[in-house]
Design a protein around this motif. Structure first.
Motif, PDB file in Angstrom:
ATOM      1  N   ALA A   1      -6.841   0.297  -7.698  1.00  0.00           N
ATOM      2  CA  ALA A   1      -6.721  -0.819  -8.404  1.00  0.00           C
ATOM      3  C   ALA A   1      -7.041  -0.532  -9.756  1.00  0.00           C
ATOM      4  O   ALA A   1      -6.650  -1.099 -10.893  1.00  0.00           O
ATOM      5  CB  ALA A   1      -7.831  -1.803  -7.846  1.00  0.00           C
TER       6      ALA A   1
ATOM      7  N   THR B   1     -12.789  -2.744  -0.269  1.00  0.00           N
ATOM      8  CA  THR B   1     -12.815  -2.158  -1.328  1.00  0.00           C
ATOM      9  C   THR B   1     -13.542  -0.712  -1.310  1.00  0.00           C
ATOM     10  O   THR B   1     -14.558  -0.662  -0.632  1.00  0.00           O
ATOM     11  CB  THR B   1     -13.378  -2.785  -2.818  1.00  0.00           C
ATOM     12  OG1 THR B   1     -14.781  -3.086  -2.446  1.00  0.00           O
ATOM     13  CG2 THR B   1     -12.313  -3.871  -2.999  1.00  0.00           C
TER      14      THR B   1
ATOM     15  N   THR C   1      -9.618  -5.763   5.227  1.00  0.00           N
ATOM     16  CA  THR C   1      -9.422  -5.417   3.791  1.00  0.00           C
ATOM     17  C   THR C   1     -10.934  -5.196   3.225  1.00  0.00           C
ATOM     18  O   THR C   1     -11.619  -5.468   3.721  1.00  0.00           O
ATOM     19  CB  THR C   1      -8.842  -6.298   2.831  1.00  0.00           C
ATOM     20  OG1 THR C   1      -9.600  -7.597   2.787  1.00  0.00           O
ATOM     21  CG2 THR C   1      -7.436  -6.950   3.443  1.00  0.00           C
TER      22      THR C   1
ATOM     23  N   SER D   1     -11.122   3.107  -8.262  1.00  0.00           N
ATOM     24  CA  SER D   1     -11.505   1.767  -7.468  1.00  0.00           C
ATOM     25  C   SER D   1     -10.366   1.853  -6.581  1.00  0.00           C
ATOM     26  O   SER D   1      -9.310   1.510  -6.982  1.00  0.00           O
ATOM     27  CB  SER D   1     -11.532   0.753  -8.362  1.00  0.00           C
ATOM     28  OG  SER D   1     -12.807   0.691  -9.154  1.00  0.00           O
TER      29      SER D   1
ATOM     30  N   TYR E   1       0.984  -0.982   0.028  1.00  0.00           N
ATOM     31  CA  TYR E   1       0.073   0.018  -0.056  1.00  0.00           C
ATOM     32  C   TYR E   1       0.986   1.266   0.063  1.00  0.00           C
ATOM     33  O   TYR E   1       1.538   1.279   0.965  1.00  0.00           O
ATOM     34  CB  TYR E   1      -1.028  -0.048   1.446  1.00  0.00           C
ATOM     35  CG  TYR E   1      -1.848  -1.077   1.174  1.00  0.00           C
ATOM     36  CD1 TYR E   1      -3.309  -0.948   0.670  1.00  0.00           C
ATOM     37  CD2 TYR E   1      -1.667  -2.414   1.746  1.00  0.00           C
ATOM     38  CE1 TYR E   1      -4.156  -2.054   0.444  1.00  0.00           C
ATOM     39  CE2 TYR E   1      -2.566  -3.338   1.536  1.00  0.00           C
ATOM     40  CZ  TYR E   1      -3.716  -3.263   0.995  1.00  0.00           C
ATOM     41  OH  TYR E   1      -4.648  -4.209   0.786  1.00  0.00           O
TER      42      TYR E   1
ATOM     43  N   GLU F   1      -8.292  -0.229  -3.103  1.00  0.00           N
ATOM     44  CA  GLU F   1      -8.250  -1.302  -2.512  1.00  0.00           C
ATOM     45  C   GLU F   1      -7.803  -0.894  -1.089  1.00  0.00           C
ATOM     46  O   GLU F   1      -6.601   0.038  -0.966  1.00  0.00           O
ATOM     47  CB  GLU F   1      -7.349  -2.396  -3.139  1.00  0.00           C
ATOM     48  CG  GLU F   1      -8.014  -2.781  -4.376  1.00  0.00           C
ATOM     49  CD  GLU F   1      -7.089  -4.025  -5.043  1.00  0.00           C
ATOM     50  OE1 GLU F   1      -5.722  -3.950  -4.672  1.00  0.00           O
ATOM     51  OE2 GLU F   1      -7.558  -4.877  -5.790  1.00  0.00           O
TER      52      GLU F   1
END
Length: 148
Positions: free
Chosen positions: A84, A112, A110, A92, A7, A94
Motif C-alpha cells: 500500500a 496489514t 485481511t 506497508s 494481490y 496489505e
C-alpha cells in the motif's frame, strides 16, 4: 471470487497440526504468523538474498487482522500480498489469507503489516535495502486497483 486478483502475489502457506486450538480451528494469533511467513519468504525469494545477511533489518512496527472465516488444519492457504505504501524506511503491506480449495479461493482474513528498516546494531531507521525495494516495487498497488 475476485478479491485474489487484487494481490500481485499469492504465497502458499500450509496450516500445521499445532495451529489448531482447543476449539478445533486455527488460533487467532497464528494468522499473524502466516502474514510474517508469507512476507519474509516472498522477500527472500524475490530478492534472491538471505535477508538475515543485510545490514538493515525489517522489524514489524504494526500489524492488524480482520477475521472473516475460520481455518483449520489441514487447510492449504494462499496469502495475498500487496504494498500500500513504499516509503524511505518502511513498507506497508496489505495482506489477505485465502483457503485454497483447489477450484476456488475463499477469503478468511485481511490484514496489514508494516516493516520498518533499521540498522542491525543501532536500531535506528535507515533506507530500505535496494534488493528489498526492488522486490517490493512490483507489489505497489493504487487505491483504485486495490478496490478492484
Amino acid at each position: 471470487m475476485t478479491e485474489q486478483l487484487n494481490y500481485p502475489v499469492l504465497w502458499p502457506v500450509p496450516t500445521r497440526w499445532a495451529d489448531n486450538d482447543h476449539y478445533g480451528h486455527v488460533n487467532n494469533v497464528t494468522y499473524y504468523s502466516y502474514f510474517d511467513t508469507a512476507v519474509n519468504a516472498f522477500l527472500i525469494h524475490a530478492s534472491g538474498t538471505d535477508i538475515r545477511d543485510l545490514p538493515a533489518i525489517g522489524i514489524v512496527a504494526e500489524t492488524s487482522c480482520k477475521f472473516l472465516d475460520s481455518l483449520s488444519f489441514p487447510d492449504l492457504l494462499k496469502v495475498g500480498i500487496r504494498v500500500a505504501r513504499l516509503g524511505n524506511s518502511s513498507i506497508s503491506y496489505e495482506l489477505a489469507i485465502f483457503r485454497d480449495e483447489g477450484d476456488r479461493l475463499t477469503l478468511a482474513a485481511t490484514g496489514t503489516f508494516v516493516h520498518v528498516y533499521v540498522d542491525e546494531v543501532t536500531r535506528k531507521p535507515v533506507p530500505i535495502p535496494s534488493v528489498i525495494r526492488a522486490a517490493a516495487e512490483p507489489l505497489v498497488v493504487t487505491a483504485a486497483a486495490a478496490e478492484g
